[in-house]
Scaffold this active site. Sequence first.
Site, PDB file in Angstrom:
ATOM      1  N   ALA A  61      16.520  -9.037  18.400  1.00 57.52           N
ATOM      2  CA  ALA A  61      14.683  -9.782  18.571  1.00 57.52           C
ATOM      3  C   ALA A  61      14.374  -9.192  17.537  1.00 57.52           C
ATOM      4  O   ALA A  61      15.204  -8.524  16.359  1.00 57.52           O
ATOM      5  CB  ALA A  61      14.921  -9.470  19.621  1.00 57.52           C
ATOM      6  N   GLY A 100      19.521  -9.022  21.856  1.00 61.13           N
ATOM      7  CA  GLY A 100      19.245 -10.443  22.466  1.00 61.13           C
ATOM      8  C   GLY A 100      20.365 -11.479  21.564  1.00 61.13           C
ATOM      9  O   GLY A 100      20.831 -11.995  22.654  1.00 61.13           O
ATOM     10  N   GLU A 103      23.120 -10.907  24.016  1.00 57.07           N
ATOM     11  CA  GLU A 103      22.465 -11.621  25.241  1.00 57.07           C
ATOM     12  C   GLU A 103      22.535 -13.376  25.167  1.00 57.07           C
ATOM     13  O   GLU A 103      22.984 -14.511  26.259  1.00 57.07           O
ATOM     14  CB  GLU A 103      21.429 -11.866  25.922  1.00 57.07           C
ATOM     15  CG  GLU A 103      20.872  -9.584  25.771  1.00 57.07           C
ATOM     16  CD  GLU A 103      18.946  -9.362  26.114  1.00 57.07           C
ATOM     17  OE1 GLU A 103      18.737  -9.388  25.574  1.00 57.07           O
ATOM     18  OE2 GLU A 103      19.731  -9.001  27.436  1.00 57.07           O
ATOM     19  N   GLU A 123      19.408  -2.236  22.956  1.00 55.43           N
ATOM     20  CA  GLU A 123      17.743  -2.038  23.009  1.00 55.43           C
ATOM     21  C   GLU A 123      17.537  -0.197  23.890  1.00 55.43           C
ATOM     22  O   GLU A 123      16.002   0.315  23.305  1.00 55.43           O
ATOM     23  CB  GLU A 123      17.817  -2.569  24.434  1.00 55.43           C
ATOM     24  CG  GLU A 123      17.319  -4.387  24.036  1.00 55.43           C
ATOM     25  CD  GLU A 123      18.844  -4.927  23.767  1.00 55.43           C
ATOM     26  OE1 GLU A 123      19.680  -4.501  23.925  1.00 55.43           O
ATOM     27  OE2 GLU A 123      18.653  -6.012  23.680  1.00 55.43           O
TER      28      GLU A 123
END
Length: 719
Positions: A61, A100, A103, A123
Amino acid sequence: MARYARVKGSIALITLTNPPVNALSAAVRRGIMESVSRALKDEQVKAVVFCGENEKFCGGADIKEFSGSMSGPPLVPLIHSIEAGEKPMVAAIEGVALGGGLELALGCHYRVANTKACLGLPEVTLGLLPAAGGTQRLPRLIGIPAALELITTGRHVSAQEALQLGIVDQVAQGSAVQAAMELALSVIGQPLNPRRLSLRAPVWAPDVDGVCDAALAQVKQRSRGAMAPVACVQAVRAAAMLPYSKGMERERQLMDTLFRSGQAQAMQYAFFAQRNAGKWSLPNGSQWNNTRARDVQRAGVIGLGTMGRGIAVSLVKAGISVVAIETDAKQLESGKKAVTAMLQRDAQRRGVSPPLHLLTFTLSFHQLRDVDLVIEAVFEDMNLKKRVFSDLCKVLRANSLICTNTSGLNVDELAAVTDRQPLVVGMHFFAPAHVMKLLEVVYGARSSPEAVATAMALGKRIEKVCVAVGNCSGFVGNRMLKLYLDQSVYMLEEGATPEQVDQALEEFGFAMGIFKVSDLSGLDVGWRVRKASGLIGPDVDPVKPSRWRLGRRYCPLPDMLCQQGRFGQKTGRGWYLYDSPGSKEAKSDPEIQTFLEDYRRKYGIIPRRITSQEVIERCAFALANEGFRILEDRIAASPEDIDVIYLFGYGWPRHRGGPMFYASQVGLSVVLEKLEHYHRIHPDVPSLEPSRLLRRLVAEGSPPIQQWKSHIKNLRSHL
Ligand code: NAI
């Protein structure tokens, strides 16, 4: 922000383009969404490969977006649309697939990494959890225990480990993009449902509860009071118990709680504060980007005691050759043995050979004639250090730097005895020096920017988190620590026990309470400093020490303990009791209770109940209050620098940001009010009087911490 190309006739290659690490900004997410929809519509396209520009798949992110309101397509439905796509989707992982980024790769049907790639879900280190399905897909792919370990630690894994764990399907020796395209071509037409992780059933097994409970206990122990690791365990537990859609709901709820907790903001603040700490600036305008550091190839270390040993190890590990000096053959031999053993252990762990050839152990200062820089780590004694400094000037090259590892002595006074004041700086390491990350680089009034740049660059090279600070007694860290220690011992006088104070601090998040830390470092260290500064001595009655010295309240309890030979762990007795000298497990000592009761009786103190809240307020706000004074005095350039020092040198819990961030989070007006309250009750403790800067900031409407720097500049002229 995502480039679309058709290659090999039937493959859509979607390249994320957001340097440096192709973070998933709003524009990148939009680019991916449009590219995926184009690939799914294009009948010529039979498979899709995702990759990142500059051989970096995706760093996750865009943290900068966390503070503002989100715009652009959200990540969760985007990843779902990739997974639901009716054409094989393959992630080509080069460089990094983090957060992310991983992911996104988990939403693909296949994953190929090249040998140099590293993968992870970090995270938790920002006070969050992987909330784009990471906590639900990863356990379905690699099982609960492995997923728990990766998600709760945020650890990165190599491509090879990722293959063993089953995170990736293939590791390519060369280009992962080429390998991914070949894989994509080979799987066209094969059923996709078995590859869709969200379709897999919960990964329940009979021992799941036990595994999750053990993980929970472990994270609570490791990061006291931190919510994110606990939430990570809860989310992974959901992957074991609940169908995917319910698990995703749980993931989102937990993420919302973390976002609202304030801990995520603290950890993100800490992340940026750490990143900016190396960007030093001096009051004269010299700074990190306009000053060149000198190259250091050879260094000298004077004194191979607790600190010198660790410093020598750190330097040698970074490939710097070291001349290590001691006073006599016995000390030299024992230092040599210790340094060699530390290097051997480290080399063994890393499967390399120890760089012992870089070390010279000697009693002769003459061996220092070729070194670029010396770090002095002899006893904390001004006269001894001055002698060492002037002896050094006789043998060193005229342009060699002299650095001192003093924990608080005046760097200018030391520099004054040399023939090279501009080349003298403090390099204040923390014990054990080869382990602790913090390095305070102390610039004196005459230190040259080049000397500061060189010490900062050297610190970075030996993998320290470096903060440049001005010269004053105790610099930043120890100057603040003194007041924190004072509050702790005052509370013992007033009715608390070491256990109560430590427990409150540990519940707040410190790995160890202040009394346990004091026992670990040795109570005699401070005792010696207090003796040297005239607080204890012939003019002070050692049998009946008074509670008032140099015009302010003084607590003689630590001195009285030292008079009884209670130096802490090293003597098996301090604030706590230990099974034997050197053992680490602290046990309550009934003798200390009696000792405190006798003491209070002697001075007519009526003990009162001290709450955990009072412990935290008095310790944390005393720290922050001194931090404000340090900012006023320009000893630290920013509140972030102070916080980094406390995070990396003093065990301040990361999820609380640092003492200055904590003060801003609690609210500056609350801190002011509390300090006024405690100062009213303890008028003989001047350090509790709210600092002028704190008052001015409150008067200015308590600006957010990121704006303090500009307020401080404006306020300084008024102060
Ligand atoms: P230490 O007592 O363990 O070691 C000092 C060493 O210096 C001894 O081995 C001694 O033989 C040697 N030495 C004394 N005079 C010498 C000379 N003229 N030439 C060569 N070697 C000489 O002390 P420690 O704890 O390593 O402290 C050293 C310095 O580091 C002090 O200034 C201390 O304040 C500072 N410091 C200590 C920390 C700690 O936690 N111990 C933390 C940060 C700084």
